[in-house]
Design a protein around this motif. Structure first.
Motif, short mmCIF file in Angstrom:
data_model
loop_
_atom_site.label_atom_id
_atom_site.label_comp_id
_atom_site.label_asym_id
_atom_site.label_seq_id
_atom_site.Cartn_x
_atom_site.Cartn_y
_atom_site.Cartn_z
N ILE A 1 0.86 -1.18 0.00
CA ILE A 1 0.00 0.00 0.00
C ILE A 1 0.89 1.23 0.00
N ALA A 2 0.48 2.22 -0.80
CA ALA A 2 1.17 3.50 -0.74
C ALA A 2 0.19 4.48 -0.11
N GLY A 3 -0.48 5.33 -0.92
CA GLY A 3 -1.48 6.23 -0.35
C GLY A 3 -2.78 5.50 -0.03
N GLY A 4 -3.01 4.41 -0.73
CA GLY A 4 -4.23 3.64 -0.49
C GLY A 4 -5.47 4.18 -1.18
N THR A 5 -5.32 5.23 -1.96
CA THR A 5 -6.52 5.88 -2.53
C THR A 5 -7.15 5.06 -3.65
N ILE B 1 -10.49 6.80 4.55
CA ILE B 1 -9.72 5.73 3.92
C ILE B 1 -8.25 5.81 4.33
N LYS C 1 -0.96 4.50 9.61
CA LYS C 1 -0.19 5.53 8.92
C LYS C 1 0.04 6.74 9.83
#
Ligand SMILES: Cc1cc2nc3c(=O)[nH]c(=O)nc-3n(C[C@H](O)[C@H](O)[C@H](O)COP(=O)(O)OP(=O)(O)OC[C@H]3O[C@@H](n4cnc5c(N)ncnc54)[C@H](O)[C@@H]3O)c2cc1C
Ligand code: FES
Ligand code: FES
Lengths: 304, 938
Positions: free
Chosen positions: A31-35, B61, B66
């Protein structure tokens, strides 16, 4: 929201990330930004996973590094970070223009260039510009790192050589615009439906040192094929010719003859897209030309 | 579990957390910080925005993990004690808070903007807020508020609200007071249904039909019941009362029994300890369907080959044939010099309120506060919720209590039952509180929408522009269940002449059952659809006759003394001409082309055009329906008062209106008033929030109740102080008696000592109306509007941008100009969406638009500059002259824009939303008319 993952890892190095993915044997995902990812899982297009491996804490992946005439952009660099780079604004203008229109500020603050590429949509805005910049990508696969031309990464709509349950996209790199070189990006949106462009167009031009002739050109118009692709006929029409209105029209002709966009449901008819090829070339080519000629490039349309 | 260190609003937190949480879940569920709202969980609406290390992100989201070691700021972290942040103050002052559901997201983004940029331009604000939606305000007030807060933060004085011109205000009426709950809405303290929770509360989910039309052969819940943690699984057989509900006709099963009639029809419900267990149970419910033929559109529905959807309905798929007959239609057209006949299409439209539906059922006897089955819900019609739920539970109405929470927007979409009965059934079955929170997907799928229509409109006029006849045929897609189709399509029909004098009319409307999502109430109530056809035809007529579009409308405008097509003579309060005048003066003075006023001009590839449209809309239910409302007002010894009524405040501000009215009548300051809304045990029935009726009907009830109480106070004081009653005046919370001032509370004390209750209830009955076809007064009041829109069309891409809207609105009397202006601006932007961005697409019964990612309401990027003129032609029965305002602004924007596009480009649009793709194709081919729309692109 459903439970989409159980564990969440934030490795600090590429090796650690690769090892983590390997240890889950396909049950974990990058996952990076997950967008894109979280929505795809939520909507059932991708299965939930045992673990997510977040790559945005790996320092190597979150920096923009100039090395002579080359620049390397980490896959975990966010669109906001990228748009804020004065180096890229001046010398990779099309990329800043394309990343500057991805989603809204909240999305750009977390979404990454790497995610844009890895999602492998032919209409992805960042990818379109990277194609025109003739970028290379570095990936970590089967325990080794290697560089390959970006274009080789894509195998179909939403499909790439990367298996994000094992592999990592690490960096992209490309040459910064030098003297007599510049780029531009524009896209056409519709106000209804999904936030993907009807058509996007990135162009890169190099003018001859002592005339207004186009020495070299790279053009990417997307989506016109299942994978992002260069408009080679348009490029050929431009190369070696003095820049003028007639040349833009010649490029438009070449685009018409060689590019055959499709109708896609609730986005655009083939007829409209074909018209938009003309419009986008007529808007981006003179812009890139002016930037190359004057040596001044200020990104347009960022944020809207 | 995982360990996390995180700082939230300055407080360092170290604890074990579930690593699968999103940041929003952590804030709301683990920390109880419910100020952060959830509108979509799709990164689309932006209202869940919080700052992480200063950066705004969509918390819905954003994986919690994070945010490890990060500094998080939420809406709760802005105010210091009682002192509001300048943005919070400015949002209230400038009228940027209506329902308040989006407010935390807007403020958090604005805060981040001002931290980077202390003096943002309008463009900067649009960029920063591009993906943070507000469905109520139209964004004008939001921009004003951000500029104002920026000024304050720079140390300049905070600009005051620029009030529109209105008639001289009274002490409270006509003043720009703020809604009582506005501070709670800007600080995140405001509680909407999902913000409530009870110990032991279960999680409820609904199994819905995947088929548009099918027979239900068998529902087997056996396996589902066996899932650990599952407390109840119910289907139609488990309903103790009648398995039916409906606002007009009882035709909608609470849980499908014999048939399902649209995708989304509820079939079974589950309550479990956790969401996962409930989901698992849903997957294990076995339903055997026999798929039937689908009726996908209302025109097909009326053909003999179409499958019948409700076997028991005598007229088959025809829910209702609605007729208007006026004058002699044949003679009318015989007199016409010109006849314009065209067919228009409007799509299904989604309300897109930012708060998805949520209900909590608490079982009878749960605790001292819940002796009877109690439902917490944000509903537009609490008392009808109560009787529908009672019917389904098989108990008396009084055995059910509805407790209204704040509502994050409704616009007509929260009139039908959502999960109210389902949570009641589950709570009773399990003996535990049960919450059902719909996802955005589920909300989009299930709730009734604005009717899609096909309208053939034939208009006849004399050479001088005088209208002589209108003939129209309308098909309305009522969807699978009746909901309010009968009433909505009646309004579309009766308003199909437009706000004009039309001596001869023949209008037929067919409200049809189909297997699409049901259609019901939606701001504008059918008139939005017919106005598009009426006002487009008027423009075509103007061009054909060579008459100025404004002149043509003025010539035919309804005014006092004329008769409507339903046979009603207008005796007062018909301010259409003045709305035309005000808008015309503004438009004609716009020197936009540098050659003085023009309807259209070009600048390179950009085409500009002005368009105009008029509208009218009834206030109140009308058509013979008894329209009443009750209010209770009680005064206290501390010289405060409380106003109570079950009239839903969807963000439009009825709570504020009744408080203003009562304060005015009691001679009390507004700040001494409290409001209690929508508790069926504590507040009398205010009737539905629909048909722009609350200010008029409930406003009148409040006026009467308060004046009754005032008179009781007066006579007590007269006796106690031995003065003639007429010498007592009520001012500023005091009673002036013979030169002395006595606090009102003191007289309250005297009343109590005398064994009298300082309380009055009044049930107000609005003037009687007559059913359609009887020729009498169908309505007791109408509001009028004229709007002009300035559009820019990119002739190469077809992109349309609306720069300006100038609106003139006759509302009778502005009780609160600031909130009125908010209604007008919000209504205009909503209607702009109707014209340009929105369409709920259904493909032969299968909905496509089931995500916010596929349904776009206008963002701040689309929002035009709006000038609104408030015009006050008082209605003698309205409170202080007021009539309805909720709907009128969102009716004529669509045709004004469509007419402007025609003026700019020479291409007329007959189907909305305007499709830039089709526009470009038409321009290339030289076509002058477009009959297709976005959904035809495939
Ligand atoms: C409201 C909204 C609007 C949007 N608008 C646009 C738009 O206008 N234009 C546009 O192009 N896109 C748009 N997007 C899509 C998306 O935001 C972008 O594509 C974004 O760049 C994705 O990045 P991310 O970091 O969020 O990716 P993620 O969601 O984190 O990842 C996407 C995919 O790539 C994989 N992945 C990510 N990083 C790596 C890596 N380093 N190595 C291997 N695999 C990896 C993930 O496993 C996943 O499968 C929008 C999205 C939303 C929600
Ligand atoms: S964007 Fe998060 S709730 Fe809509
Ligand atoms: S006030 Fe913005 S959505 Fe209601």
């Amino acid at each position: 929201m459903k439970k989409l993952w159980n564990e969440y890892h934030t490795p600090q190095t590429v090796e650690e990330a690769s090892a983590l993915l390997a240890s889950y044997a396909g049950a974990a995902r990058v996952i990076a930004g997950g967008t894109d990812l979280i929505l795809e899982m939520e909507q059932g297009h991708k299965p939930p996973v045992a673990a997510l491996v977040d790559v945005t804490a790996i320092q190597e992946l979150t920096t923009i590094r100039q090395e002579g005439e080359l620049v390397t952009v980490g896959a975990g660099v966010t669109h906001t970070q990228l748009v804020g780079s004065t180096l890229l604004a001046a010398r990779a203008t099309c990329l800043v223009e394309s990343c500057g229109v991805v989603g809204g500020p909240q999305v750009r603050n977390v979404a990454t260039l790497g995610g844009n590429i890895a999602h492998a949509l032919p209409a992805a805005d960042g990818t379109t510009s990277l194609m025109a910049l003739d970028a290379e990508a570095e990936i970590a696969q089967h325990g080794t790192r290697r560089w390959l031309p970006l274009v080789e990464l894509f195998s179909g709509p939403g499909q790439s050589l990367l298996d994000s349950t094992r592999d990592l996209l690490l960096n992209v790199r490309f040459r910064l615009a030098g003297p007599r070189e510049a780029s531009a990006f524009k896209r056409i949106m519709r106000p209804q439906g999904v936030a993907l462009p009807v058509l996007g167009c990135a162009v890169w031009l190099r003018l001859a040192p002592d005339s207004l002739a186009v020495e070299d050109a790279r053009v990417c118009i997307s989506p016109v094929a299942p994978v992002p692709a260069r408009a080679t006929e348009v490029e050929a029409a431009l190369r070696g010719q003095p820049f003028c209105e007639a040349l833009v029209e010649a490029a438009v002709e070449a685009g018409r003859a060689s590019l055959h966009p499709r109708t896609s449901k609730y986005r655009a008819t083939a007829e409209y897209r074909t018209e938009m090829i003309d419009v986008l070339l007529r808007r981006t080519l003179p812009l890139a030309f002016e930037r190359a000629r004057t040596g001044v490039a200020i990104p347009e349309g960022v944020g809207m | 579990m995982a360990w996390i260190t995180i700082t939230v609003n300055g407080e360092r937190i170290e604890r074990e957390v579930d690593p699968s949480r999103t940041l929003a879940q952590f804030l709301r569920l683990d920390l109880g910080l419910t100020g952060t709202k959830i509108g979509c969980e799709e990164a689309e609406c932006g209202i869940c925005t919080v700052q992480v290390n200063g950066t705004p992100v969509d918390s819905c989201i954003y994986p919690l993990m994070k945010a490890r070691n990060a500094e998080v700021v939420t809406i709760e972290g802005l105010a210091t004690g009682e002192k509001l942040h300048p943005l919070q103050e400015a949002f209230i002052e400038q009228g940027a808070v209506q329902c308040g559901y989006c407010t935390p997201g807007l403020i958090m983004n604005a805060k981040a903007l001002l931290e980077r940029n202390p003096d943002p331009t309008d463009h900067d604000i649009r960029v920063a807020l591009k993906d943070t939606f507000c469905r109520c305000t139209g964004y004008m007030a939001v921009r004003r508020a951000i500029h104002a807060a920026a000024a304050a933060q720079r140390g300049e004085p905070m600009p005051a609200y620029p009030a529109p011109t209105t008639v001289e205000p009274l002490e409270v009426i006509g003043q720009n007071v703020d809604r009582p709950e506005s501070v709670a809405k800007v600080t995140g303290a405001a509680k909407f249904t999902d913000d409530y929770g009870f110990p032991g509360m279960l999680y409820g989910l609904t199994l819905r039909s995947p088929h548009p039309h099918a027979r239900v052969l068998r529902v087997d819940t056996g396996q589902a019941k066996a899932v650990p943690g599952v407390r109840a699984v119910l289907c139609h057989e488990d309903i103790p009362g009648r398995n039916i509900h409906g606002l007009v006709y009882l035709d909608w099963p609470c849980l499908a029994g014999d048939k399902v009639r649209y995708v989304g029809d509820p079939v079974a419900i589950v309550a479990a300890d956790t969401e996962e267990a409930a989901r698992q149970a849903l997957d294990l419910i076995e339903v055997q369907y026999e798929v039937l033929g689908t009726v996908g559109d209302p025109v097909y529905a009326r053909t003999p080959e179409a499958p019948v959807i409700h076997e028991e309905w005598e007229t088959g798929n025809l829910l209702k044939h609605i007729k208007v007959r006026h004058g002699d239609i044949e003679r009318g057209f015989a007199e016409a010099d010109v006849i314009i006949e065209r067919t228009y299409r409007t799509p299904t439209i989604e309300h897109a309120y930012l708060e998805p539906e949520c209900s909590i059922g608490v079982p009878a006897g749960y605790d001292a506060e819940h002796e009877k089955i109690t439902i917490y819900v944000g509903s537009q019609i609490p008392y009808q919720d109560r009787n529908q739920v009672a019917l389904i539970l098989g108990v008396a109405d009084e055995d059910v209590r509805i407790r209204g929470t704040l509502i994050g927007g409704g616009f007509g979409g929260k009139e039908d039952l959502a999960a109210q009965a389902h949570v009641a059934l589950l709570a009773q079955a399990t003996g535990r509180p049960v919450k059902m929170l719909y996802t955005r997907h589920e909300s989009l799928l299930f709730h009734p929408k604005r009717h899609a229509t096909v309208i053939r409109m034939k208009t006849g006029a004399k050479r001088d522009g005088t209208l002589v006849a209108v003939e129209a045929e309308l098909y309305g897609d009522g969807g699978a269940y009746a909901s309010l189709s009968d009433k909505v399509m009646t309004r579309a029909t009766t308003h199909a002449t437009g706000p004009y004098v039309v001596p001869n009319a023949k209008i037929d409307c067919y409200a049809m059952y189909t297997n699409n999502v049901p259609s019901g109430a939606f701001r504008g109530f059918g008139v939005t659809q017919s106005a598009f056809a009426v006002e487009s035809n008027m423009d075509i007529l103007a061009e054909t006759l060579g008459i100025d579009p404004l002149e043509l409308r003025r010539k035919n405008a309804q005014r006092v003394g004329v008769m409507t097509a339903t046979g009603q003579t207008l005796r007062e309060s018909a301010g259409l001409l003045e709305t035309i005048e005000k808008v015309e003066a503004d438009v004609r003075s716009e020197d936009t082309s540098s050659h003085g006023f023009r309807w259209s001009w070009r600048e390179g590839n950009r085409a500009f055009g002005w368009g105009i449209a008029c509208a009218y809309k009834n206030t109140g239910l009308g058509g013979g329906a008894p329209d009443k409302s009750a209010v209770e007002v009680e005064a206290f010894e501390d010289s405060t008062a409380e106003v109570r009524t079950a009239a839903a405040d969807l963000g439009q501000g009825i709570g504020m209106v009744v408080a203003q009215v009562a304060a005015q009548e009691l001679g009390m300051p507004y700040s001494s008033m409290r409001v209690l809304l929508c508790d069926t045990d504590l507040t009398p029935n205010g009737g539905p929030t629909t048909a722009s009726r609350q200010t008029f009907v409930t406003g009148n009830a409040a006026r009467m109740a308060a004046s009754t109480l005032r008179e009781a106070l007066r006579s007590t004081a007269a006796e106690h102080y031995n003065v003639p009653p007429e010498q007592i005046r009520f001012e500023e919370g005091l009673m002036r008696i013979n030169g002395h001032s006595v606090p009102l509370g003191e007289v309250v004390g005297v009343m109590k000592a005398n064994g009298l209750q300082p309380r009055a209830t009044f049930e107000y009955m609005a003037p009687v109306t007559q059913p359609l076809g009887t020729g009498g007064d169908m309505h007791f009041a109408f509001s009028y509007a004229t709007q002009a829109a300035l559009v820019e069309v990119d002739l190469e891409t077809g992109a349309v941008h609306v720069h300006r809207v100038i609106a003139g609105t006759d509302v009778g009397r502005a009780i609160n100009p600031k909130s009125l202006q908010g209604q007008i601006e919000g209504g205009i932007v909503m209607a702009l969406g109707n014209c340009l961005t929105e369409q709920y697409i259904i493909e032969n019964g299968q909905p496509w638009s089931t995500l916010f990612a596929r349904y776009k309401m206008p963002s701040i990027k689309h929002a035009p500059e709006i000038t609104s003129h408030i015009i006050e032609h008082p209605s003698s029965d309205g409170p202080y002259g007021a009539k309805g305002v909720g709907e009128i602004p969102s009716i004529n924007t669509t045709p004004a824009i469509a007419n402007a596009i025609y003026h700019a480009t020479g291409v007329r649009v007959f189907s909305i939303p305007v499709d830039q793709d089709a526009l470009v194709r038409a321009l290339r081919r030289g076509d002058r008319e477009i009959y297709t729309t976005w959904s035809d692109v495939r």
